[in-house]
Design a protein around this motif. Structure first.
Motif, PDB file in Angstrom:
ATOM      1  N   GLY A 190      -2.026   4.827   0.728  1.00 53.48           N
ATOM      2  CA  GLY A 190      -2.220   4.763   2.165  1.00 53.48           C
ATOM      3  C   GLY A 190      -2.747   3.439   2.704  1.00 53.48           C
ATOM      4  O   GLY A 190      -2.833   3.264   3.906  1.00 53.48           O
ATOM      5  N   ALA A 191      -3.109   2.489   1.826  1.00 53.45           N
ATOM      6  CA  ALA A 191      -3.665   1.235   2.331  1.00 53.45           C
ATOM      7  C   ALA A 191      -3.484   0.092   1.335  1.00 53.45           C
ATOM      8  O   ALA A 191      -3.417   0.305   0.135  1.00 53.45           O
ATOM      9  CB  ALA A 191      -5.147   1.390   2.642  1.00 53.45           C
ATOM     10  N   THR A 192      -3.402  -1.101   1.884  1.00 52.58           N
ATOM     11  CA  THR A 192      -3.339  -2.322   1.087  1.00 52.58           C
ATOM     12  C   THR A 192      -4.404  -3.278   1.596  1.00 52.58           C
ATOM     13  O   THR A 192      -4.569  -3.435   2.810  1.00 52.58           O
ATOM     14  CB  THR A 192      -1.952  -2.985   1.189  1.00 52.58           C
ATOM     15  OG1 THR A 192      -0.975  -2.057   0.693  1.00 52.58           O
ATOM     16  CG2 THR A 192      -1.867  -4.262   0.381  1.00 52.58           C
ATOM     17  N   TYR A 193      -5.135  -3.913   0.680  1.00 50.33           N
ATOM     18  CA  TYR A 193      -6.206  -4.836   1.043  1.00 50.33           C
ATOM     19  C   TYR A 193      -5.905  -6.210   0.446  1.00 50.33           C
ATOM     20  O   TYR A 193      -5.677  -6.329  -0.754  1.00 50.33           O
ATOM     21  CB  TYR A 193      -7.552  -4.313   0.520  1.00 50.33           C
ATOM     22  CG  TYR A 193      -7.868  -2.953   1.070  1.00 50.33           C
ATOM     23  CD1 TYR A 193      -8.371  -2.807   2.356  1.00 50.33           C
ATOM     24  CD2 TYR A 193      -7.609  -1.817   0.331  1.00 50.33           C
ATOM     25  CE1 TYR A 193      -8.627  -1.539   2.884  1.00 50.33           C
ATOM     26  CE2 TYR A 193      -7.859  -0.550   0.849  1.00 50.33           C
ATOM     27  CZ  TYR A 193      -8.376  -0.427   2.129  1.00 50.33           C
ATOM     28  OH  TYR A 193      -8.612   0.822   2.648  1.00 50.33           O
ATOM     29  N   ARG A 194      -5.896  -7.210   1.315  1.00 53.47           N
ATOM     30  CA  ARG A 194      -5.650  -8.589   0.900  1.00 53.47           C
ATOM     31  C   ARG A 194      -7.002  -9.292   0.924  1.00 53.47           C
ATOM     32  O   ARG A 194      -7.640  -9.379   1.981  1.00 53.47           O
ATOM     33  CB  ARG A 194      -4.656  -9.242   1.864  1.00 53.47           C
ATOM     34  CG  ARG A 194      -4.230 -10.631   1.493  1.00 53.47           C
ATOM     35  CD  ARG A 194      -3.128 -11.169   2.415  1.00 53.47           C
ATOM     36  NE  ARG A 194      -3.242 -10.700   3.792  1.00 53.47           N
ATOM     37  CZ  ARG A 194      -2.268 -10.011   4.431  1.00 53.47           C
ATOM     38  NH1 ARG A 194      -1.138  -9.731   3.842  1.00 53.47           N
ATOM     39  NH2 ARG A 194      -2.458  -9.621   5.668  1.00 53.47           N
TER      40      ARG A 194
END
Length: 71
Positions: free
Chosen positions: A65-69
Motif C-alpha cells: 500500500g505504500a512506497t517510501y523514497r
C-alpha cells in the motif's frame, strides 16, 4: 492503491525496522518482524527480511500500500 512518500533520513541513515515504525507502517518491533518475515517488504526492488538492514538516502522501501523514497 500505493502512494509514494519522501522520507528524510539524514546523513546517518536509518535501520529498516526503525523506518517502518517511523512511517507508521507498523506500531511495534514485533509487527515489523512479522511483516519482514512474510516477505512483504522490498528495498530497492528486492525482498528484505532483515529488520536491522541499514538504509540510506536514495533507497526505496515498498510495503503493501505504500512506497517510501529516502532523502
Amino acid at each position: 492503491m500505493s502512494h509514494t512518500e519522501d522520507v528524510e533520513v539524514g546523513a546517518a541513515g536509518i535501520r529498516l525496522g526503525q523506518l517502518l515504525k517511523y512511517v507508521n507502517a507498523v506500531e511495534t518491533g514485533g509487527e515489523a518482524k512479522d511483516l519482514l518475515a512474510a516477505g512483504d517488504v522490498q528495498v530497492n526492488g528486492a525482498v528484505e527480511q532483515r529488520r536491522g538492514a541499514q538504509l540510506a538516502a536514495g533507497d526505496v522501501v515498498t510495503v503493501p500500500g505504500a512506497t517510501y523514497r529516502l532523502t
